[in-house]
Motif scaffolding. Sequence first.
Motif, mmCIF file in Angstrom:
data_model
loop_
_atom_site.group_PDB
_atom_site.id
_atom_site.type_symbol
_atom_site.label_atom_id
_atom_site.label_comp_id
_atom_site.label_asym_id
_atom_site.label_seq_id
_atom_site.Cartn_x
_atom_site.Cartn_y
_atom_site.Cartn_z
ATOM 1 N N THR A 69 -74.687 -43.712 -87.211
ATOM 2 C CA THR A 69 -75.968 -44.312 -87.598
ATOM 3 C C THR A 69 -77.043 -43.228 -87.731
ATOM 4 O OG1 THR A 69 -76.478 -44.705 -85.261
ATOM 5 C CG2 THR A 69 -75.442 -46.516 -86.493
ATOM 6 N N PRO A 75 -79.150 -45.627 -80.503
ATOM 7 C CA PRO A 75 -79.722 -46.813 -79.856
ATOM 8 C C PRO A 75 -80.290 -46.486 -78.468
ATOM 9 C CG PRO A 75 -77.615 -47.348 -80.857
ATOM 10 C CD PRO A 75 -77.768 -45.852 -80.934
ATOM 11 N N GLY A 76 -81.520 -46.921 -78.245
ATOM 12 C CA GLY A 76 -82.164 -46.717 -76.951
ATOM 13 C C GLY A 76 -82.744 -45.330 -76.748
ATOM 14 N N LYS A 77 -82.675 -44.472 -77.745
ATOM 15 C CA LYS A 77 -83.197 -43.102 -77.634
ATOM 16 C C LYS A 77 -84.194 -42.852 -78.756
ATOM 17 C CE LYS A 77 -80.077 -41.679 -74.518
ATOM 18 N NZ LYS A 77 -80.397 -41.180 -73.200
ATOM 19 N N GLU A 78 -85.079 -41.905 -78.515
ATOM 20 C CA GLU A 78 -86.048 -41.518 -79.529
ATOM 21 C C GLU A 78 -85.762 -40.085 -79.972
ATOM 22 O OE1 GLU A 78 -90.849 -40.759 -79.993
ATOM 23 O OE2 GLU A 78 -90.113 -41.949 -78.321
#
Length: 104
Positions: A6, A10-13
């Motif tokens: 992707t 997910p859940g990280k910046e």
Amino acid sequence: MIIVTTEFVPGKEVKELKGFVKGSTVQSKHIGKDLLAGLKTIVGGEIKDYTDMMTEARKIAIGRMVEDAKKMGANAVIGVRLETSSVMANASEIIAYGTAVYVE
């Protein structure tokens, strides 16, 4: 090292974009196994020796891509893709590539 197909984790910046990374390997067929594979094409079914060879090649290519990312200070690679191509008779290249990033 986080590896995802992707464009985000997910859940990280994504804190920092490090750049393009890649890893590749070229694998050649073994002449003896090639003869046995030719016989297998007559009766059909999976050619296990080639499956194993390509699985190992993917691991090597991904490992080299990860090393490239580590050199840049990345802790993740996003947008990972794998491609294969024939580079000469009886030899195939596997390349893994993506974008190295630092995520928190």
